[in-house]
Design a protein around this motif. Structure first.
Motif, PDB file in Angstrom:
ATOM      1  N   PRO A 102     -37.407 113.084  93.965  1.00 20.60           N
ATOM      2  CA  PRO A 102     -36.372 113.905  94.605  1.00 20.60           C
ATOM      3  C   PRO A 102     -35.969 115.089  93.724  1.00 20.60           C
ATOM      4  CG  PRO A 102     -35.836 111.570  94.748  1.00 20.60           C
ATOM      5  CD  PRO A 102     -37.015 111.669  93.836  1.00 20.60           C
ATOM      6  N   ASP A 103     -35.638 116.176  94.370  1.00 13.94           N
ATOM      7  CA  ASP A 103     -35.159 117.359  93.646  1.00 13.94           C
ATOM      8  C   ASP A 103     -33.792 117.714  94.210  1.00 13.94           C
ATOM      9  OD1 ASP A 103     -34.629 119.747  92.414  1.00 13.94           O
ATOM     10  OD2 ASP A 103     -36.596 120.625  92.822  1.00 13.94           O
ATOM     11  N   THR A 104     -32.761 117.135  93.591  1.00 13.72           N
ATOM     12  CA  THR A 104     -31.397 117.386  94.035  1.00 13.72           C
ATOM     13  C   THR A 104     -30.754 118.551  93.290  1.00 13.72           C
ATOM     14  OG1 THR A 104     -30.411 115.899  92.387  1.00 13.72           O
ATOM     15  CG2 THR A 104     -31.142 114.914  94.466  1.00 13.72           C
ATOM     16  N   GLY A 105     -31.495 119.081  92.318  1.00 14.17           N
ATOM     17  CA  GLY A 105     -30.929 120.111  91.458  1.00 14.17           C
ATOM     18  C   GLY A 105     -30.387 119.542  90.167  1.00 14.17           C
ATOM     19  N   ASP A 106     -30.269 118.221  90.095  1.00 17.57           N
ATOM     20  CA  ASP A 106     -29.798 117.539  88.888  1.00 17.57           C
ATOM     21  C   ASP A 106     -30.981 116.773  88.313  1.00 17.57           C
ATOM     22  OD1 ASP A 106     -28.708 115.829  86.976  1.00 17.57           O
ATOM     23  OD2 ASP A 106     -26.853 115.521  88.110  1.00 17.57           O
ATOM     24  N   LEU A 107     -31.653 117.367  87.317  1.00 17.70           N
ATOM     25  CA  LEU A 107     -32.875 116.777  86.783  1.00 17.70           C
ATOM     26  C   LEU A 107     -32.626 115.400  86.192  1.00 17.70           C
ATOM     27  CD1 LEU A 107     -35.865 116.943  86.022  1.00 17.70           C
ATOM     28  CD2 LEU A 107     -35.188 118.144  83.920  1.00 17.70           C
ATOM     29  N   ALA A 108     -31.567 115.262  85.416  1.00 17.30           N
ATOM     30  CA  ALA A 108     -31.281 113.970  84.779  1.00 17.30           C
ATOM     31  C   ALA A 108     -31.084 112.883  85.833  1.00 17.30           C
ATOM     32  CB  ALA A 108     -30.052 114.083  83.881  1.00 17.30           C
ATOM     33  N   ALA A 109     -30.313 113.174  86.857  1.00 18.02           N
ATOM     34  CA  ALA A 109     -30.059 112.180  87.906  1.00 18.02           C
ATOM     35  C   ALA A 109     -31.337 111.815  88.644  1.00 18.02           C
ATOM     36  CB  ALA A 109     -29.017 112.715  88.886  1.00 18.02           C
ATOM     37  N   ALA A 149     -37.904 122.116  87.614  1.00 25.13           N
ATOM     38  CA  ALA A 149     -36.741 122.314  86.751  1.00 25.13           C
ATOM     39  C   ALA A 149     -36.913 123.555  85.872  1.00 25.13           C
ATOM     40  CB  ALA A 149     -36.533 121.077  85.876  1.00 25.13           C
ATOM     41  N   GLN A 150     -38.131 123.825  85.460  1.00 26.76           N
ATOM     42  CA  GLN A 150     -38.386 125.054  84.701  1.00 26.76           C
ATOM     43  C   GLN A 150     -38.105 126.282  85.555  1.00 26.76           C
ATOM     44  OE1 GLN A 150     -42.467 124.134  83.445  1.00 26.76           O
ATOM     45  NE2 GLN A 150     -41.789 124.187  81.297  1.00 26.76           N
ATOM     46  N   ASP A 151     -38.556 126.246  86.801  1.00 29.57           N
ATOM     47  CA  ASP A 151     -38.331 127.380  87.703  1.00 29.57           C
ATOM     48  C   ASP A 151     -36.835 127.614  87.935  1.00 29.57           C
ATOM     49  OD1 ASP A 151     -41.050 127.677  87.947  1.00 29.57           O
ATOM     50  OD2 ASP A 151     -41.194 126.553  89.825  1.00 29.57           O
ATOM     51  N   ALA A 152     -36.061 126.503  87.890  1.00 31.08           N
ATOM     52  CA  ALA A 152     -34.617 126.616  88.113  1.00 31.08           C
ATOM     53  C   ALA A 152     -33.860 126.951  86.829  1.00 31.08           C
ATOM     54  CB  ALA A 152     -34.083 125.310  88.701  1.00 31.08           C
ATOM     55  N   GLY A 153     -34.582 127.047  85.718  1.00 29.99           N
ATOM     56  CA  GLY A 153     -33.933 127.369  84.451  1.00 29.99           C
ATOM     57  C   GLY A 153     -33.286 126.188  83.760  1.00 29.99           C
ATOM     58  N   HIS A 154     -33.638 124.960  84.185  1.00 30.55           N
ATOM     59  CA  HIS A 154     -33.039 123.764  83.588  1.00 30.55           C
ATOM     60  C   HIS A 154     -33.863 123.193  82.442  1.00 30.55           C
ATOM     61  CE1 HIS A 154     -31.149 123.179  87.833  1.00 30.55           C
ATOM     62  NE2 HIS A 154     -30.467 124.048  87.110  1.00 30.55           N
TER      63      HIS A 154
END
Length: 204
Positions: A86-93, A151-156
């Motif tokens: 899943p890609d919720t925007g929260d990589l750790a979660a 996550a790289q694309d999102a800057g995380h």
């Protein structure tokens, strides 16, 4: 005279295949890989030994296919047909969620015994090891790579990070602890792996 329909060979073959899969998984869980034999699988499944050799070349091939089929059916039953993290925007979660599911699978007796048997045999049987990695492990690792690239694309995640190496920070310790019984595998453990991998060991 009423003619009877001809037997459905395809359906009969599928029933036999399912019975052989179930027998292989049950025997390796009960007796371990070394004591599991093609003869034993055939007797447990109620088929002739020649039936097994018609479809597979060894007990390792039977067990690998049975294990992959079990994993696929379990995923479908759980509604997880789509292979993606899943890609919720929260990589750790997201990573914690998928690793918790992995822990649950590793602790499931249906998966534990055949997975250990295949992993151990793959060390001494190079061909089986390559197939085990290519068909079972590598597709899962690619899912982690895809999520880390997102996550790289999102800057995380830093752009210079190699996702294929980075995923080993949390996947490899879990695999080692599971294989070598060096400690319990729990949700708290994999949550901690993610925290250490993403945030490092230096004071924040």
């Amino acid at each position: 005279m009423v003619s009877k329909p001809a037997p459905d060979a395809t359906r009969r073959s599928e029933r036999s295949r399912r019975a052989i899969h179930a027998a292989a998984l049950a025997l390796v869980a009960e007796a371990g890989y070394p004591k599991t034999t093609v003869e034993g699988i055939a007797a447990r499944a109620g088929v002739g030994k020649q039936t097994i050799y018609r479809w597979w070349s060894s007990k390792a091939d039977v067990l690998l296919e049975a294990f992959l089929d079990l994993a696929d059916r379990t995923a479908r039953a759980a509604g997880n047909e789509t292979a993606a993290i899943p890609d919720t925007g929260d990589l750790a979660a997201d990573l914690k969620a998928v690793l918790r599911a992995t822990v649950d699978e590793l602790l499931d007796p249906r998966f534990d015994a055949p997975a250990r048997a295949l992993a151990a045999e793959g060390v001494v049987d190079e061909q089986l090891g390559r197939v085990f990695v290519a068909r079972l492990l590598e597709p899962q690792l690619r899912l982690y790579v895809a999520r880390l690239r997102s996550a790289q694309d999102a800057g995380h995640v830093r752009r210079d990070v190699d996702p294929r190496i980075a995923l080993e920070l949390f996947v490899s310790p879990l695999a080692q602890r599971w294989l070598q019984h060096t400690g319990p595998i729990t949700h708290d453990y994999t949550d901690t792996l993610v925290d250490y991998a993403l945030y490092g060991l230096a004071p924040r």
